[in-house]
Scaffold this motif. Structure first.
Motif, PDB file in Angstrom:
ATOM      1  N   VAL A  10       1.009  -1.337   0.058  1.00  0.00           N
ATOM      2  CA  VAL A  10       0.112  -0.011   0.191  1.00  0.00           C
ATOM      3  C   VAL A  10       0.741   1.460   0.459  1.00  0.00           C
ATOM      4  O   VAL A  10       0.747   1.974  -0.518  1.00  0.00           O
ATOM      5  N   GLU A  11       1.862   1.268   0.927  1.00  0.00           N
ATOM      6  CA  GLU A  11       2.979   2.718   0.893  1.00  0.00           C
ATOM      7  C   GLU A  11       3.626   2.547  -0.519  1.00  0.00           C
ATOM      8  O   GLU A  11       3.683   3.697  -1.170  1.00  0.00           O
ATOM      9  N   HIS A  12       4.100   1.382  -0.995  1.00  0.00           N
ATOM     10  CA  HIS A  12       4.281   1.192  -2.776  1.00  0.00           C
ATOM     11  C   HIS A  12       3.645   2.608  -3.717  1.00  0.00           C
ATOM     12  O   HIS A  12       3.698   2.689  -4.731  1.00  0.00           O
ATOM     13  N   LEU A  13       2.176   1.838  -3.375  1.00  0.00           N
ATOM     14  CA  LEU A  13       1.013   1.784  -4.229  1.00  0.00           C
ATOM     15  C   LEU A  13       0.875   4.121  -4.105  1.00  0.00           C
ATOM     16  O   LEU A  13       1.068   4.859  -4.512  1.00  0.00           O
ATOM     17  N   TYR A  14       0.614   4.191  -2.808  1.00  0.00           N
ATOM     18  CA  TYR A  14       0.950   5.534  -2.258  1.00  0.00           C
ATOM     19  C   TYR A  14       2.169   6.565  -3.058  1.00  0.00           C
ATOM     20  O   TYR A  14       1.922   7.336  -3.528  1.00  0.00           O
ATOM     21  N   ALA A  15       3.852   5.696  -3.068  1.00  0.00           N
ATOM     22  CA  ALA A  15       4.213   6.493  -3.303  1.00  0.00           C
ATOM     23  C   ALA A  15       4.235   6.659  -5.033  1.00  0.00           C
ATOM     24  O   ALA A  15       4.739   7.634  -5.061  1.00  0.00           O
ATOM     25  N   MET A  16       3.857   5.832  -5.487  1.00  0.00           N
ATOM     26  CA  MET A  16       3.498   5.082  -7.614  1.00  0.00           C
ATOM     27  C   MET A  16       2.771   7.064  -7.318  1.00  0.00           C
ATOM     28  O   MET A  16       3.156   7.993  -7.985  1.00  0.00           O
ATOM     29  N   SER A  17       0.889   6.700  -6.961  1.00  0.00           N
ATOM     30  CA  SER A  17       0.374   7.842  -7.110  1.00  0.00           C
ATOM     31  C   SER A  17       0.930   9.109  -6.597  1.00  0.00           C
ATOM     32  O   SER A  17       0.564  10.131  -7.932  1.00  0.00           O
TER      33      SER A  17
END
Length: 218
Positions: free
Chosen positions: A185-192
């Motif tokens: 989830v943190e990776h998805l936030y960072a990508m976003s």
């Protein structure tokens, strides 16, 4: 994901508040175990007893002691907060079921590639298909007590890009499995955030909303 009042933008869930996450990897790497360990509901699983009929088609090197196998999808659920729920789909690892994976990846916001470091080559297909679908993913190395490898060695063996998170885990342990999902989830936030910063033409995996983030997994 320290608190619900963090300054991070929140994930905007789909219409039914469900965020679809896939857990993929080779045969016998612990996908079913991970779904079971972390799901807040009794998980739906499709494990069947292995028979001699499968010996001719399934690659059993390194998993000779395995007595049951997933023949469709495992399914579990874990809540992030009152609005956002992760729906977990564990895919069967045998090559004869790989045709199911492409359909699984449609609508998936992110994926965990679970690997056994004793059989890293079994993970190549999962990574290839996720990259083909341009689906964000992280790699989690399940602890089977094999020879230790450095992060650099694992990244080189899997040809992982530097931005793809790599974590160690024990799929039997709920806290460890939660850490894997938090990392995704943190990776998805960072990508976003990176895509938002790139300008209005960049397409984000999530719509950014108010300044309330999901609660940590509990």
């Amino acid at each position: 994901m320290d608190s619900a009042t963090s300054d991070r933008p929140a994930l905007k869930a789909t219409a039914d508040n469900g965020l679809k996450i896939a857990i993929v990897g080779g045969f016998g790497v612990g996908k079913t175990t991970m779904v079971r360990s972390v799901s807040e509901i009794r998980p739906l699983n499709t494990e069947e007893t292995m028979t001699s009929a499968g010996e001719a088609v399934d690659h059993l090197d390194g998993v000779q002691s395995k007595t049951a196998t997933t023949v469709a999808f495992d399914f579990g659920r874990i809540s992030l907060d009152e609005r956002n729920v992760l729906y977990l789909f564990g895919a069967p690892g045998q090559e004869r079921f790989w045709f199911l994976w492409d359909r699984l990846f449609y609508g998936t916001l992110g994926a965990v590639v679970l690997v056994d470091t004793r059989r890293l080559s079994d993970s190549w297909y999962a990574i290839d298909r996720l990259e083909h679908h341009k689906a964000p993913f992280i790699v989690a190395c399940n602890d089977f007590g094999g020879p230790p490898h450095t992060e650099t060695q694992i990244r080189e063996a899997l040809a992982l890009a530097d931005h793809v998170p790599l974590v160690m885990c024990d799929a039997r342990d709920r806290a460890s499995s939660k850490h894997v999902l938090i990392t995704l989830v943190e990776h998805l936030y960072a990508m976003s955030r990176r895509r938002q910063a790139a300008g209005p033409d960049a397409q984000s995996v999530f719509a950014l909303t108010a300044d309330k983030t999901p609660e940590p997994l509990s």
